[in-house]
Structures are given as C-alpha cells and as structure tokens.
Scaffold this active site. Sequence first.
Site, PDB file in Angstrom:
ATOM      1  N   SER A 218      34.177  44.247  23.178  1.00  0.00           N
ATOM      2  CA  SER A 218      34.579  42.908  23.239  1.00  0.00           C
ATOM      3  C   SER A 218      33.706  42.104  23.050  1.00  0.00           C
ATOM      4  CB  SER A 218      35.483  42.673  24.270  1.00  0.00           C
ATOM      5  OG  SER A 218      36.229  41.464  24.298  1.00  0.00           O
ATOM      6  N   THR A 219      33.494  41.149  23.889  1.00  0.00           N
ATOM      7  CA  THR A 219      32.161  40.163  24.005  1.00  0.00           C
ATOM      8  C   THR A 219      30.914  40.935  23.917  1.00  0.00           C
ATOM      9  OG1 THR A 219      33.785  38.716  25.625  1.00  0.00           O
ATOM     10  CG2 THR A 219      31.370  38.015  25.151  1.00  0.00           C
TER      11      THR A 219
ATOM     12  N   HIS B 271      37.629  43.469  19.765  1.00  0.00           N
ATOM     13  CA  HIS B 271      38.528  42.458  20.320  1.00  0.00           C
ATOM     14  C   HIS B 271      37.838  41.026  19.456  1.00  0.00           C
ATOM     15  CE1 HIS B 271      39.206  44.200  24.400  1.00  0.00           C
ATOM     16  NE2 HIS B 271      39.944  44.631  23.454  1.00  0.00           N
TER      17      HIS B 271
ATOM     18  N   ASP C   5      39.859  46.937  29.289  1.00  0.00           N
ATOM     19  CA  ASP C   5      40.353  47.623  28.296  1.00  0.00           C
ATOM     20  C   ASP C   5      39.554  48.816  27.927  1.00  0.00           C
ATOM     21  OD1 ASP C   5      42.131  48.148  26.125  1.00  0.00           O
ATOM     22  OD2 ASP C   5      40.887  47.141  24.531  1.00  0.00           O
TER      23      ASP C   5
ATOM     24  N   MET D 176      34.595  41.780  28.427  1.00  0.00           N
ATOM     25  CA  MET D 176      34.956  41.226  29.573  1.00  0.00           C
ATOM     26  C   MET D 176      36.659  42.117  29.778  1.00  0.00           C
ATOM     27  SD  MET D 176      36.380  37.268  30.273  1.00  0.00           S
ATOM     28  CE  MET D 176      34.604  36.864  29.944  1.00  0.00           C
TER      29      MET D 176
END
Length: 204
Positions: free
Chosen positions: A19-20, A46, A142, A139
């Site tokens: 993600s991030t 993401h 997941d 973050m």
Amino acid sequence: RCETEFASPAQSVIVIAASTGGPRALSEVVAQFPANLDAAILIVQHMPGDFLTSLARRLSQLGPIPVKVARADERILSGRAYLAPGDRHMSVMMQAGGAVIRIESGPAICGVRPSADPLFTSAAFAFGESVVGVVLTGMGRDGSEGLRAIRAAGGGAIVQDRASSIIYGMPRAALAMAGADRVVAPRLVASAVADLLISRRAVA
C-alpha cells in the site's frame, strides 16, 4: 516475441501485498527476481486504477520479469508478474491445465479494494505449500488474514522490516497475526523467496 508461447503454467506463486510506499518497495523487490524464475508473481497494490498500467510498465523495465495488469480468466504463467486491476479483487482458481486469475467487484475488505486477503487465501487453497506470501509497507491490516491462511497451508511468509517501511501498519499486523519465516528489507525479498521455495521443494 511471443512471451506466453513458451511459458509454462505456474506450479508455485509469490503473492505480494503493498500500500503506502508500495511502488518504491515493489521496484526493489521485482528487480531482484531472475529471468528464469520458476514461479508466478501476483501483486495487490492499493492505488487508483489509472496509475497501474504505468506502474506495470515501470516494474517491467527494472528487471527481467514482465509485469502486466491482470485480466479475468488469464492463465498464470511462471516467470510472469500480474498486478490486480484498480477497484477489483483478484484471486486465483485451479483448473485443468493450471491456475487462472479471477477478477471480482465484491465489497471492499478492511476498507480496500483490491484487497490482498482474497488473493492470499485463494493462493493458499490452490497452491498449498508452493506459495510464498509477502506483506510490504502500508497502512491498515490488509494481507494479515491471508498470510495466516498461507502459513496454515504450509506456505512461506515474508514481512517487510520496520526500518525500511514507509508505513509499518500492514507488516506489523501481518507479523502479529501470522508470524513470518523472514522479516527483511525489500531488496532481500527475492532471495528470501528463493530460499523458502527451495526448502519446500526439497521436502516435497
């Protein structure tokens, strides 16, 4: 060249959640895999779908593994990498002749779509101990449920270390829920994956 003509159906898969900070981490991870990788790579990152094609192109340019945005019912081939499309969950299903990709528009899971959990869980069911799950920076949580499913099926688990993570939420949650065989920086993921796959093939 016709890349798929000579590629064989994957017998092992590497599934990755990010993600991030993920694009940078993925750049380090994917570039380290060899051209003769005897596994397929499936990635959930993401980010908005509009950016995924350019991400796939950039990752393809960094190393010998071709990276593309996945399509529904596509065969999963060794030495190839597949990105989950924007705003869709990606999972795998075993059929006669090998595993294929499923793309679905179900509800968000843990607030995200695509979510890595359906991918990880389905890979654990389809490939058993021949899967390695990797949870990178991001973050939330997941991938943690899916990584637990992979370990329960006998597969391997790798989590990004705190020092190299932009956001440590996903790796921390995965480590707390599933544990890990290795906790490493992105540049060491490929070698860790190779060790885990070799060790599992040796006892198969």
